[in-house]
Design an enzyme around this catalytic site. Structure first.
Site, PDB file in Angstrom:
ATOM      1  N   ASP A 175       0.856  -1.192   0.000  1.00 34.90           N
ATOM      2  CA  ASP A 175       0.000   0.000   0.000  1.00 34.90           C
ATOM      3  C   ASP A 175       0.900   1.253   0.000  1.00 34.90           C
ATOM      4  O   ASP A 175       2.131   1.135   0.177  1.00 34.90           O
ATOM      5  CB  ASP A 175      -0.866  -0.082   1.276  1.00 34.90           C
ATOM      6  CG  ASP A 175      -1.979   0.945   1.328  1.00 34.90           C
ATOM      7  OD1 ASP A 175      -2.381   1.455   0.267  1.00 34.90           O
ATOM      8  OD2 ASP A 175      -2.455   1.233   2.456  1.00 34.90           O
ATOM      9  N   HIS A 176       0.287   2.462  -0.132  1.00 31.83           N
ATOM     10  CA  HIS A 176       1.012   3.737  -0.145  1.00 31.83           C
ATOM     11  C   HIS A 176       2.530   3.722   0.044  1.00 31.83           C
ATOM     12  O   HIS A 176       3.026   3.665   1.169  1.00 31.83           O
ATOM     13  CB  HIS A 176       0.538   4.634   1.005  1.00 31.83           C
ATOM     14  CG  HIS A 176      -0.849   5.107   0.888  1.00 31.83           C
ATOM     15  ND1 HIS A 176      -1.213   6.213   0.141  1.00 31.83           N
ATOM     16  CD2 HIS A 176      -1.991   4.631   1.428  1.00 31.83           C
ATOM     17  CE1 HIS A 176      -2.512   6.389   0.244  1.00 31.83           C
ATOM     18  NE2 HIS A 176      -3.023   5.449   1.006  1.00 31.83           N
ATOM     19  N   HIS A 211      -9.951   4.367  -0.662  1.00 33.95           N
ATOM     20  CA  HIS A 211      -9.135   4.408   0.554  1.00 33.95           C
ATOM     21  C   HIS A 211      -9.985   4.980   1.675  1.00 33.95           C
ATOM     22  O   HIS A 211     -11.040   5.571   1.432  1.00 33.95           O
ATOM     23  CB  HIS A 211      -7.889   5.273   0.330  1.00 33.95           C
ATOM     24  CG  HIS A 211      -6.818   4.555  -0.435  1.00 33.95           C
ATOM     25  ND1 HIS A 211      -5.541   4.388   0.037  1.00 33.95           N
ATOM     26  CD2 HIS A 211      -6.848   3.938  -1.637  1.00 33.95           C
ATOM     27  CE1 HIS A 211      -4.829   3.702  -0.842  1.00 33.95           C
ATOM     28  NE2 HIS A 211      -5.597   3.427  -1.873  1.00 33.95           N
ATOM     29  N   GLY A 212      -9.500   4.816   2.909  1.00 40.90           N
ATOM     30  CA  GLY A 212     -10.283   5.330   4.036  1.00 40.90           C
ATOM     31  C   GLY A 212     -11.565   4.534   4.230  1.00 40.90           C
ATOM     32  O   GLY A 212     -12.612   5.080   4.552  1.00 40.90           O
ATOM     33  N   SER A 222     -12.679   2.591   6.476  1.00 41.14           N
ATOM     34  CA  SER A 222     -13.304   2.417   7.801  1.00 41.14           C
ATOM     35  C   SER A 222     -14.310   3.534   8.030  1.00 41.14           C
ATOM     36  O   SER A 222     -13.982   4.710   7.828  1.00 41.14           O
ATOM     37  CB  SER A 222     -12.250   2.520   8.917  1.00 41.14           C
ATOM     38  OG  SER A 222     -11.218   1.601   8.726  1.00 41.14           O
ATOM     39  N   ASN A 264      -9.803  -0.186   0.915  1.00 43.92           N
ATOM     40  CA  ASN A 264      -8.724  -0.287   1.898  1.00 43.92           C
ATOM     41  C   ASN A 264      -9.261  -0.053   3.305  1.00 43.92           C
ATOM     42  O   ASN A 264      -9.905   0.974   3.562  1.00 43.92           O
ATOM     43  CB  ASN A 264      -7.658   0.770   1.620  1.00 43.92           C
ATOM     44  CG  ASN A 264      -6.779   0.401   0.447  1.00 43.92           C
ATOM     45  OD1 ASN A 264      -7.104  -0.486  -0.333  1.00 43.92           O
ATOM     46  ND2 ASN A 264      -5.657   1.093   0.314  1.00 43.92           N
TER      47      ASN A 264
HETATM   48  P1  13P Z   1      -8.740   3.748   7.064  1.00 47.49           P
HETATM   49  O1  13P Z   1      -7.652   3.650   8.068  1.00 47.49           O
HETATM   50  O2  13P Z   1      -9.470   4.998   7.161  1.00 47.49           O
HETATM   51  O3  13P Z   1      -9.590   2.531   7.033  1.00 47.49           O
HETATM   52  O4  13P Z   1      -8.003   3.806   5.626  1.00 47.49           O
HETATM   53  C1  13P Z   1      -7.091   2.808   5.282  1.00 47.49           C
HETATM   54  C2  13P Z   1      -6.445   3.097   3.981  1.00 47.49           C
HETATM   55  O5  13P Z   1      -6.995   3.724   3.110  1.00 47.49           O
HETATM   56  C3  13P Z   1      -5.078   2.579   3.775  1.00 47.49           C
HETATM   57  O6  13P Z   1      -4.563   2.866   2.525  1.00 47.49           O
END
Ligand code: 13P
Length: 301
Positions: free
Chosen positions: A81-82, A230-231, A233, A252
């Site tokens: 990832d990133h 992404h993000g 959660s 993600n």
């Molecule tokens: P969250 O931590 O908000 O779930 O996002 C994770 C993410 O996008 C990792 O690349």
């Protein structure tokens, strides 16, 4: 063995989003994989540079070595990832050697994050990584627009971000970007935000994000490749479900499971108990929020 790019393409055709679970701590890997298997699901396990620089993932090699102890390729694959070109603290990163090493090791897909660069520089950086990845038969994810949240310091109020469309991926730029880079997957900003990773906010509940579905659908139309959310959660669920119908093929998930692991560890000081908490929470997410129990058979026929 089916390539991960083929699997994500299939998911796109089937309007399914494959969860990619972040592992900021090595002991999270086993219970997440076990939960995916027990739910007959399919997921990616992923680690971002920030998770070995600022959390407990140690490094891409350590994650790889732990992953291969438990891996089952028909259920889980490993993604980098990133790896940012400019990181969350605004520092330049020597990103190519990190990505090269991961590809050599056996990561099947990688993400280069040039989202803090201007369009042309992001295209150049992404092209380099696409070339490296494709030589290894691996997939390359890129980001255009700004999925905020990892930077230190508080974000502007969420409603302000959403209403202004600040940082949203531009449709015209996305079309050009994908045509010129040949990236396999694109991370888009459509109202989603990353969970905070520093300071007091890292233990707090994320603001509930909404998503601009019309904007997403335009991005999907012009790019015609799997898009990544992404993000993942804590997005309002009705928006998430619509996003999956409109081009999101990979989601993600970091904060949900990181906070579960950290809270359980703090309560009992037992890694085994924290692993149990991660296992249970992952199963609940797969069968509940992300609704991907049983997809293993649909994907592999
Ligand atoms: P969250 O931590 O908000 O779930 O996002 C994770 C993410 O996008 C990792 O690349």
């Amino acid at each position: 063995m089916e390539k991960v790019s083929e699997i994500i393409n299939k998911a796109r055709k089937m309007n399914i989003a494959i969860p990619a679970f972040n592992v900021p701590y090595l002991p999270m890997i086993e219970p997440i994989i076990q939960a995916v298997i027990d739910e007959d699901s399919f997921s990616l396990i992923e680690v971002a540079r920030v998770e070995w620089m600022k959390m407990g993932a140690k490094g891409p090699r350590e994650v790889y070595e732990e992953f291969i102890k438990w891996e089952k390729p028909n259920y889980v694959r490993l993604h980098l990832d990133h790896v940012p070109v400019i990181d969350e603290d605004n520092k330049r990163v020597d990103y190519l050697p990190i990505i090269k090493e991961a590809l050599e090791m056996g990561y099947e897909s990688v993400m280069v994050d040039g989202s803090r660069l201007d369009l042309e520089a992001n295209i150049q950086a992404t092209r380099r990584v696409v070339e490296l990845a494709h030589k290894k038969d691996a997939a390359c994810e890129a980001e255009l627009g700004a999925v905020m949240g990892h930077e230190p310091g508080p974000l502007p109020p969420y409603e302000e971000i959403f209403a202004s469309g600040k940082g949203f991926t531009d449709v015209k730029e996305a079309e050009i970007f994908v045509a010129q880079t040949n990236c396999d997957w694109l991370s888009v900003a459509i109202g989603n935000i990353h969970g905070a990773i520093s300071g007091a906010l890292r233990n707090k509940k994320k603001p509930e994000a909404r998503l601009d579905i019309k904007h997403l659908s335009r991005l999907s139309e012009v790019t015609r490749i799997p898009l990544v959310l992404h993000g993942g959660s804590g997005i309002a669920r009705e928006y998430y479900l619509e996003a999956v119908k409109n081009g999101i093929s990979k989601v993600n998930v970091g904060t949900e499971l990181r906070q579960t692991y950290e809270a359980a560890l703090q309560e009992d000081n037992s890694i085994a108990k924290a692993q149990d908490a991660v296992y249970n929470h992952t199963r609940n997410l797969i069968s509940g929020y992300y609704n991907v129990s049983g997809i293993q058979k649909k994907i592999f026929g």
